[in-house]
Design an enzyme around this catalytic site. Structure first.
Site, PDB file in Angstrom:
ATOM      1  N   ASP A  13     -56.913 -30.074  -8.684  1.00 23.14           N
ATOM      2  CA  ASP A  13     -57.445 -31.057  -7.729  1.00 23.14           C
ATOM      3  C   ASP A  13     -56.497 -31.101  -6.537  1.00 23.14           C
ATOM      4  O   ASP A  13     -55.394 -30.549  -6.587  1.00 23.14           O
ATOM      5  CB  ASP A  13     -57.508 -32.443  -8.399  1.00 23.14           C
ATOM      6  CG  ASP A  13     -57.988 -33.534  -7.452  1.00 23.14           C
ATOM      7  OD1 ASP A  13     -58.983 -33.297  -6.746  1.00 23.14           O
ATOM      8  OD2 ASP A  13     -57.365 -34.605  -7.392  1.00 23.14           O
ATOM      9  N   SER A  14     -56.910 -31.822  -5.511  1.00 23.33           N
ATOM     10  CA  SER A  14     -56.040 -31.998  -4.352  1.00 23.33           C
ATOM     11  C   SER A  14     -54.828 -32.873  -4.693  1.00 23.33           C
ATOM     12  O   SER A  14     -53.846 -32.878  -3.967  1.00 23.33           O
ATOM     13  CB  SER A  14     -56.835 -32.643  -3.211  1.00 23.33           C
ATOM     14  OG  SER A  14     -57.418 -33.849  -3.654  1.00 23.33           O
ATOM     15  N   CYS A  76     -61.851 -31.238  -8.360  1.00 23.97           N
ATOM     16  CA  CYS A  76     -62.049 -31.901  -7.061  1.00 23.97           C
ATOM     17  C   CYS A  76     -63.489 -31.691  -6.582  1.00 23.97           C
ATOM     18  O   CYS A  76     -63.968 -30.553  -6.535  1.00 23.97           O
ATOM     19  CB  CYS A  76     -61.070 -31.274  -6.077  1.00 23.97           C
ATOM     20  SG  CYS A  76     -61.179 -31.918  -4.414  1.00 23.97           S
ATOM     21  N   GLU A 155     -55.125 -45.025  -4.340  1.00 28.83           N
ATOM     22  CA  GLU A 155     -53.754 -44.513  -4.389  1.00 28.83           C
ATOM     23  C   GLU A 155     -52.732 -45.607  -4.084  1.00 28.83           C
ATOM     24  O   GLU A 155     -51.587 -45.530  -4.512  1.00 28.83           O
ATOM     25  CB  GLU A 155     -53.607 -43.316  -3.448  1.00 28.83           C
ATOM     26  CG  GLU A 155     -54.574 -42.214  -3.866  1.00 28.83           C
ATOM     27  CD  GLU A 155     -54.115 -40.809  -3.582  1.00 28.83           C
ATOM     28  OE1 GLU A 155     -53.062 -40.632  -2.961  1.00 28.83           O
ATOM     29  OE2 GLU A 155     -54.828 -39.883  -4.020  1.00 28.83           O
ATOM     30  N   CYS A 187     -66.627 -38.390  -6.256  1.00 30.83           N
ATOM     31  CA  CYS A 187     -65.245 -38.125  -5.821  1.00 30.83           C
ATOM     32  C   CYS A 187     -64.348 -38.495  -6.993  1.00 30.83           C
ATOM     33  O   CYS A 187     -64.610 -39.473  -7.699  1.00 30.83           O
ATOM     34  CB  CYS A 187     -64.913 -38.977  -4.597  1.00 30.83           C
ATOM     35  SG  CYS A 187     -63.176 -38.923  -4.123  1.00 30.83           S
ATOM     36  N   HIS A 189     -61.659 -39.991  -7.392  1.00 31.91           N
ATOM     37  CA  HIS A 189     -61.047 -41.325  -7.497  1.00 31.91           C
ATOM     38  C   HIS A 189     -62.038 -42.426  -7.858  1.00 31.91           C
ATOM     39  O   HIS A 189     -61.637 -43.497  -8.287  1.00 31.91           O
ATOM     40  CB  HIS A 189     -60.389 -41.717  -6.170  1.00 31.91           C
ATOM     41  CG  HIS A 189     -59.182 -40.911  -5.815  1.00 31.91           C
ATOM     42  ND1 HIS A 189     -59.205 -39.532  -5.727  1.00 31.91           N
ATOM     43  CD2 HIS A 189     -57.912 -41.285  -5.518  1.00 31.91           C
ATOM     44  CE1 HIS A 189     -58.004 -39.108  -5.371  1.00 31.91           C
ATOM     45  NE2 HIS A 189     -57.204 -40.145  -5.243  1.00 31.91           N
TER      46      HIS A 189
HETATM   47  N1  DGL Z   1     -60.218 -34.976  -4.962  1.00 36.25           N
HETATM   48  C1  DGL Z   1     -60.999 -35.273  -3.785  1.00 36.25           C
HETATM   49  C2  DGL Z   1     -62.487 -35.197  -4.144  1.00 36.25           C
HETATM   50  O1  DGL Z   1     -62.876 -35.395  -5.265  1.00 36.25           O
HETATM   51  C3  DGL Z   1     -60.663 -36.622  -3.215  1.00 36.25           C
HETATM   52  C4  DGL Z   1     -59.297 -36.725  -2.601  1.00 36.25           C
HETATM   53  C5  DGL Z   1     -59.115 -35.834  -1.402  1.00 36.25           C
HETATM   54  O2  DGL Z   1     -59.827 -36.007  -0.376  1.00 36.25           O
HETATM   55  O3  DGL Z   1     -58.287 -34.943  -1.479  1.00 36.25           O
HETATM   56  O4  DGL Z   1     -63.288 -34.917  -3.298  1.00 36.25           O
END
Ligand code: DGL
Length: 274
Positions: A13-14, A76, A155, A187, A189
């Site tokens: 993931d990011s 992600c 976050e 997403c 989060h």
């Molecule tokens: N992990 C990203 C997503 O699910 C969200 C956080 C980001 O923008 O990096 O799209």
């Protein structure tokens, strides 16, 4: 073959958000080992272009391959939207994303086909959820909305804060007006804001968590490919390993707070070298 069965699943993931996907894998297929990578130096992905996300994702896949993973989960949503097809074409191990499992569940379960999708600007702008839902269910009406403030609020640790509640009301207003019967938390989060979203959308709306559906799909995939771990040895000291591109301690603390196991370490690597 048995060595392959014991190989870990790569999850990336990011940053920290993909831990919601790792958490579902831990719950649903606890015998599998996981190597997780969070690209904390280069997040967010949600506001970046397709080409950048593909470049980043390729580097991460190369890194995960050095850890001998047997399959990869793109945890992600934004990377699943932009890079999954490319990664799959280039890979000889199975790679799955979070979008299709979530979209499929929504298409199947929505009573009236009135489906809302919330995600990053990248995910929403790609229309990948809408297109996939409509390919499965042509009568569906899909309303998409980017909610870019949700990620920083989570976050910041403000999951149950009045500020988050206010922001969520504003974002979700349109979904209520349009009377969506199903809402995809598109997403990483957003599952962490589930109770806030539930409070605003009401009890009747079906909330789809793509992380949950992805773990089910992964389980089926491992079985189909005959590579599922058949009960990892309880003596395995380190079934879950965590790597990041920056801020290892901050990541570790967050991981420790949301995962069902104690996270004692996260290691920093130079992802640009892959
Ligand atoms: N992990 C990203 C997503 O699910 C969200 C956080 C980001 O923008 O990096 O799209």
């Amino acid at each position: 073959m048995s060595m392959l069965r014991e190989a870990p699943i790569g999850v990336f993931d990011s940053g920290i958000g993909g831990l919601t996907v790792a958490r579902e894998i831990m719950r649903q297929i606890p015998q599998e080992r996981i190597v997780y990578f969070g690209d904390t130096a280069r997040l967010p992905y949600g506001s970046k272009s397709r080409n950048t996300i593909i470049r980043y994702s390729r580097q991460i896949v190369r890194f995960l391959r050095t850890r001998q993973v047997k399959a990869i989960v793109v945890a992600c949503n934004t990377a699943s939207a932009y890079a999954l097809d490319t990664l799959q074409q280039e890979s000889d191990i199975p790679i799955i994303g979070v979008v299709k499992p979530g979209a499929r569940m929504a298409a199947e379960e929505s009573p009236g086909g009135n489906i809302g999708v919330i995600g990053t600007a990248g995910t929403v702008g790609s229309h990948i959820y809408r297109d996939y839902i409509c390919s499965l269910r042509p009568d569906a009406q899909v309303f998409e909305k980017a909610c870019p403030l949700f990620v920083p609020l989570v976050e910041e640790g403000w999951r149950k804060d009045p500020v988050t509640e206010t922001v969520a009301r504003r974002y979700l207003e349109e979904m209520i007006e349009r009377k969506v019967d199903t809402l995809i938390l598109g997403c990483t989060h957003y599952p962490l804001l589930r109770s806030t979203v539930r409070g605003i959308m009401g009890e009747k709306v079906i909330l789809v968590n793509p992380a949950y559906e992805t773990a089910i799909e992964l389980k089926e995939l491992l079985k189909r490919e005959n590579i599922e771990n058949q009960g990892h040895n309880k003596t395995d000291e380190n079934p879950y390993e965590f790597f990041v591109s920056d801020e290892a301690e901050r990541f570790r603390a967050f991981a420790d707070s949301i995962l069902p196991v104690d996270i004692t370490a996260a290691r920093q690597i130079q992802i640009e070298e892959y």
